[in-house]
Write an enzyme that holds these catalytic residues in place. Structure first.
Site, mmCIF file in Angstrom:
data_model
loop_
_atom_site.group_PDB
_atom_site.id
_atom_site.type_symbol
_atom_site.label_atom_id
_atom_site.label_comp_id
_atom_site.label_asym_id
_atom_site.label_seq_id
_atom_site.Cartn_x
_atom_site.Cartn_y
_atom_site.Cartn_z
ATOM 1 C CG ASP A 91 -1.982 1.039 1.186
ATOM 2 O OD1 ASP A 91 -2.878 0.912 0.331
ATOM 3 O OD2 ASP A 91 -1.947 1.967 2.001
ATOM 4 C CD GLU B 285 -2.348 2.497 -3.286
ATOM 5 O OE1 GLU B 285 -3.513 2.876 -3.511
ATOM 6 O OE2 GLU B 285 -1.873 2.416 -2.139
#
Length: 398
Positions: free
Chosen positions: A40, A76
């Site tokens: 993330d 990401e």
């Protein structure tokens, strides 16, 4: 420093922090049999003090690790700070959520002013982002929706976010969603608008699964899950974010199953190498060709037209340039795919006989058709492509 927007950022410059990360990853792989990770806001891990650096200690220590370097590593590739948008900039061995793919495909199907050149780049695995640096089309994790933002149903049902239930006066969540409500904000009983929304969902699913790269599908998008226009539902543990299995759109579910099956059946849509745009050995036909509606090859000037909303692409099944698991050359049927984002039907001339004959319709998003033995058409003939739809034709390989 809060580079993530979720609090202070883990400082990967410290040896003990790197040790914690590496020990955790190894434990999850060796003891819990996890076969990959999605990081993330991964740009924050690439920061050396403040600047992002793909040669940082974090990447070096992962690449030299004999365990971690062998599993799936997905980034990401952004955070909220300066220089944090790193799509296409992660090193070899990493795959990335392709945010440019998401934005381009959304814009194309909502009728935005996107250029055909970028759409073609995204459809072919984003070579402009990943072809350098020893990366393959598999580096692109193609997505249209994610856990953040609109669901697929909401993407075709809302122009604006509706986050009032989150308690922040609708100030949270992204304001620019590249969405189109098809004429009415939110649910409607209008059969024409609902039919258009259904078609738009099929268009985006078809584009997603037939694009080179790795498709990512959000749970619930296959059966029409809605969050009522809430694009920041992380704080909602209730009907807004739950999967409602009693309200499944069975037609959409069957179409999604069909398009996944179709993609798995045909290696043309799962190429491990880049298109070269060169003739295939023993033929004067390239591995990929782009066509105008008139049946002519796409000229250079057409790629830059903002108002161009359609194109045809020919995929040569003999031009995969890979071998299968037993070492034999990999071949497939050839395909002609027509994307029409216009609000009116278009006539398309099919490729000449050198590209194959006859052509059989296998996918038509205008009516949800998926099959291997649809209507047949002669080479060079004209075919009607309905407004806002994708038509896929196949030429069988002997």
């Amino acid at each position: 420093m809060d580079y993530t927007g979720t609090g202070n950022t883990l400082n990967t410059r410290f040896p003990n922090v790197l040790a914690l990360i590496m020990d955790s990853l190894r434990y999850w792989i060796t003891e819990m049999h996890v076969d990959g990770f999605r990081f993330d806001l991964a740009s924050s891990l690439a920061r050396t003090l403040h600047d992002t650096d793909t040669l940082s200690s974090f990447f070096n220590i992962i690449h030299q690790d004999p365990v971690i370097s062998q599993v799936k590593l997905i980034a990401e590739p952004w955070d909220i700070h300066e220089d944090g948008y790193m799509v296409g900039k992660f090193p070899a061995g990493w795959a990335e959520w392709n945010g440019m793919y998401r934005d381009c495909v959304r814009d194309y199907w909502r009728g935005g002013e996107s250029k055909l050149r970028e759409f073609a780049q995204r459809f072919t695995g984003s070579p402009d982002l990943y072809q350098g640096g020893y990366r393959s089309p598999m580096a692109s994790i193609n997505l249209i929706t994610a856990h953040d933002g609109f669901t697929l149903q909401d993407l075709v049902s809302y122009n604006e976010k509706h986050n009032e239930a989150n308690g922040e006066d609708n100030n949270d969540g992204a304001n620019d969603n590249n969405s189109w409500n098809c004429g009415v904000e939110g649910p409607t009983d209008d059969p024409g608008i609902n039919a258009l929304r259904d078609k738009q969902k099929r268009n985006m699913l078809t584009t997603l699964f037939l694009s080179q790269g790795v498709p990512m599908l959000v749970a619930g998008d296959e059966f029409g899950r809605t969050q009522g226009g809430n694009n920041n539902a992380y704080c909602q543990d209730n009907e807004i974010s739950w999967l409602n299995w009693e309200n499944v759109d069975t037609e959409l579910l069957e179409f999604t199953k069909g398009i996944i099956w179709f993609c798995k059946e045909h290696p043309s849509f799962r190429r491990r190498r880049w298109f070269q745009g060169l003739p295939v050995t023993g033929s004067d036909i390239e591995d990929i060709r782009w066509y105008l509606p008139e049946g002519e090859l796409m000229p250079e000037e057409s790629w830059e037209e903002d108002n161009a909303k359609s194109l045809g692409v020919y995929l040569n099944g003999k031009g995969i340039r890979c071998v299968n698991y037993d070492g034999r050359r990999l071949t497939d049927d050839s395909f002609y795919i027509i994307f029409n984002a216009h609000d009116e039907a278009l006539e398309y001339v099919l490729p000449p006989d050198r590209c194959g004959k006859p052509w059989h319709k296998v996918i038509d998003t205008s009516d949800g058709f998926i099959g291997e033995d649809g209507e047949s058409f002669a080479q060079g003939s004209s075919i009607t492509v309905q407004d806002r739809s994708v038509l896929v034709l196949k030429c069988r390989e002997d």
